[in-house]
Write a protein that holds these residues in place. Structure first.
Motif, PDB file in Angstrom:
ATOM      1  N   SER A   1       0.787  -1.208   0.302  1.00  0.00           N
ATOM      2  CA  SER A   1      -0.154  -0.063   0.079  1.00  0.00           C
ATOM      3  C   SER A   1       0.820   1.242   0.004  1.00  0.00           C
ATOM      4  O   SER A   1       0.572   2.137  -0.529  1.00  0.00           O
TER       5      SER A   1
ATOM      6  N   PRO B   1      -0.121   5.100   4.151  1.00  0.00           N
ATOM      7  CA  PRO B   1      -1.397   4.676   4.741  1.00  0.00           C
ATOM      8  C   PRO B   1      -1.596   5.509   6.263  1.00  0.00           C
ATOM      9  O   PRO B   1      -2.473   5.966   6.381  1.00  0.00           O
TER      10      PRO B   1
ATOM     11  N   CYS C   1      -9.106   7.270   1.921  1.00  0.00           N
ATOM     12  CA  CYS C   1      -8.193   7.399   0.602  1.00  0.00           C
ATOM     13  C   CYS C   1      -8.766   8.505   0.014  1.00  0.00           C
ATOM     14  O   CYS C   1      -8.135   9.524  -0.585  1.00  0.00           O
TER      15      CYS C   1
ATOM     16  N   THR D   1      -3.235  -5.327  -7.847  1.00  0.00           N
ATOM     17  CA  THR D   1      -2.065  -4.739  -7.836  1.00  0.00           C
ATOM     18  C   THR D   1      -1.215  -5.097  -8.878  1.00  0.00           C
ATOM     19  O   THR D   1      -0.122  -4.392  -9.564  1.00  0.00           O
TER      20      THR D   1
ATOM     21  N   VAL E   1      -5.468   0.108  -2.644  1.00  0.00           N
ATOM     22  CA  VAL E   1      -4.753   0.393  -1.092  1.00  0.00           C
ATOM     23  C   VAL E   1      -5.945   0.211   0.054  1.00  0.00           C
ATOM     24  O   VAL E   1      -5.660  -0.080   1.061  1.00  0.00           O
TER      25      VAL E   1
END
Lengths: 326, 269
Positions: free
Chosen positions: A69, A84, A123, A201, A236
């Protein structure tokens, strides 16, 4: 020994063995060896199967999730400090879980999706902040805004804990960040979304690498930056939500892991992501083992150790004469 | 050089309108790029030439009208397929620290690759031939940030070459380069044109446009005011109209293109 082989071979093995064989209690490497040769004590067996195996497995998964992430967020915002924990994604996730427990839920099964929704909201705020950033692209400014947001969300979490005793008891250890005392079931509950996030990803790595050359360049190569951004943020949120559900809002792992990965493998996000697979679990397991040893027979919360190790690293990155660009 | 441009693809606009934040930059513009030639889009600052290029390259959506690639609306075609026919070298670009020239050029192969497959021999050959054409073999393993401005720009052009597209759009490819590096880049562009590619570039410098383009498009206030060969387009009146500059014109004995001399600011507005 090169940095590369240290982090790819030696340290992962050491971290894994240490996490399995060292603890704050009396079960040490000798007992583990005895157990492997088939004549360990019942206490050692219990500690291994019920505590250390799940704890180590959770450590590996959380390390992966937070490392990847961090690498994704850093690449997307082109900011080596983005992670994060600092940007409020983990804090958003933690607040969502806290609210859920306040409203009376205590089921582990719904914790993961709730944490992921919270991470997604976090986010969203990050993206809004990044948009406000303007053309200057000052990396420290984004982090200041993110840290403010993070602080605000964590304060709200504390406020709920102060107001509601039951919630406070449920999450006291979790909210500082910890992977001790978790069950296999809690890990299994996060695996489907972790697998999905792993898949996205893999899909997003190449377009993200080309976006590092500039958005217009990425368009010229046939990518759609808006779509890539959406996929990255969803990924994420899935990763951080799952990691937070398991381990609480951990800071600095998402900073340290990609930093080390880039030091080994250079700036290409694809290589960074691959290296995070080894570096993330290694860093997390080492930090968690330290937690057990530093104040034995008691334990430090993992969040305390990662902050103690991560904060100086952050200062170091900021103090570099030239901010590394991504 | 082997190239993928047997059939000439066409890039055109029809009644194109482009806007920035509800402010119309280009009102109603129709053009067709001359196949197999180098077209230079020139005009004063703010005339909309970069906006036009962004429209042609599908970086921004038109506010009206359309951009047509091989007769079809460019925004209705999969972006990846467009990228196999049309390459863009934008002005806004940067390279992550430590990225090598070879890695950069390799990005040009993305539209031809699947994400799960390693580079094919064809990909490697395309990268090698682009590096060779841009005379970058010696520098291939060097990080981009250790190169001179001209070398770096050549590396970016090599990336577009590796993309193997019959169409190439360049946004101010020589800005901020000194004279030697400018000529280096322009000669590479001419070399590309010799392989049959259709090239359009936005150029600030009118004398360079005359020297290196086959076709000029002169823009002012979002509209085309003149188009044709440099000899047809560049007149004393046009230069005065575009830039507020008086000049005299000669014919370049080497190329036959117009030479601007004795340039000075217009006295009457």
């Amino acid at each position: 020994m090169t940095l590369r082989s240290l982090f790819l071979w030696a340290l992962p093995v050491i971290a894994l063995l240490a996490s399995l064989s060292l603890g704050s209690g009396s079960v040490g490497p000798g007992d583990v060896l005895a157990l492997l040769s088939g004549n360990g004590s019942d206490e050692a067996r219990f500690v291994m199967t019920e505590l250390r195996f799940p704890r180590t497995a959770i450590g590996i998964v959380v390390g992966l999730a937070l490392g990847i992430s961090g690498a994704l967020l850093q690449s997307l915002t082109r900011n080596p400090l983005a992670e994060p924990g600092l940007l409020g994604v983990s804090a958003g996730s933690a607040l969502a879980v806290t609210v859920m427990i306040l409203m009376g839920s205590d089921s582990a099964a719904i914790t993961t999706p709730v944490a992921q929704v919270g991470a997604l909201a976090g986010c969203g705020l990050v993206v809004a902040v990044a948009r406000m950033q303007g053309p200057g692209r000052d990396p420290v400014r984004l982090i200041l805004a993110g840290a403010t947001l993070s602080g605000l969300l964590l304060s709200l979490t504390s406020l709920i804990m102060m107001a509601d005793q039951r919630t406070a008891n449920e999450i006291r250890f979790w909210v500082t960040g910890s992977i001790s005392g978790r069950q296999w079931e809690e890990l299994f509950a996060t695996l489907p979304s972790m697998a999905l996030a792993g898949l996205t990803t893999a899909l997003v790595a190449r377009p993200l690498a080309s976006m590092a050359l500039g958005e217009h360049v990425a368009v010229g190569l046939g990518y759609r930056p808006g779509r890539v951004q959406f996929l990255v943020i969803t990924t994420v949120a899935l990763f951080v939500g799952a990691a937070t559900a398991l381990a609480g809002p951990l800071m600095f792992l998402g900073l340290a892991v990609p930093f080390i990965a880039r030091a080994i493998g250079g700036p290409d996000i694809r290589r960074t992501l691959l290296l995070c697979l080894a570096v993330g679990p290694t860093v997390l397991l080492l930090a968690d083992t330290l937690c057990r040893l530093l104040v034995a027979p008691s334990e430090l919360p993992l969040g305390v150790t990662t902050a103690l190790l991560g904060a100086p690293l952050m200062v170091m990155i900021v103090r570099r004469h030239r901010m590394p660009t991504l | 050089m082997t190239d993928a441009n047997s059939a000439n693809p066409t890039l055109a606009t029809r009644n194109l309108r482009m806007a920035h934040d509800h402010h119309t930059v280009i009102e109603d513009l129709s053009l067709t790029l001359s196949p197999g030639r180098v077209t230079a889009i020139v005009g004063p600052n703010g005339c909309g030439k970069s906006t036009l290029l962004h429209g042609l390259a599908r970086v921004h959506h038109p506010a009206g009208g359309s951009v047509l690639l091989d007769g079809g609306d460019i925004h209705r075609q999969p972006s990846r397929e467009v990228a196999r026919r049309l390459a863009l070298l934008p002005q806004d670009k940067d390279a992550p620290q430590g990225l090598t020239v070879r890695d950069l050029v390799g990005f040009g192969r993305h539209p031809h690759q699947d994400w799960f497959r390693p580079p094919s021999p064809e990909d490697r050959a395309a990268v090698d031939s682009a590096l060779g054409a841009a005379r970058l073999e010696e520098l291939a393993e060097r990080p981009l940030d250790t190169l001179s401005g001209g070398q770096r720009q050549r590396a970016w052009i090599a990336m577009s070459m590796a993309q193997h597209t019959p169409l190439l759009l360049l946004d101010e490819p020589t800005t901020a380069l000194d004279l030697g590096h400018q000529i280096e880049v322009f000669e590479l562009i001419r070399q590309l044109a010799a392989t049959g590619r259709t090239i359009a570039m936005v150029i600030h410098d009118l004398p360079s446009a005359c020297r290196y383009a086959d076709h000029l498009i002169a823009m002012k206030e979002g509209a085309i005011i003149s188009a044709g060969t440099p000899g047809e387009v560049v007149t004393r009146a046009l230069v005065r109209d575009l830039y507020g500059v008086e000049c005299d014109l000669l014919e370049d004995p080497a190329t036959g293109s117009p030479l601007l001399i004795n340039m000075r600011r217009s006295t009457d507005p």
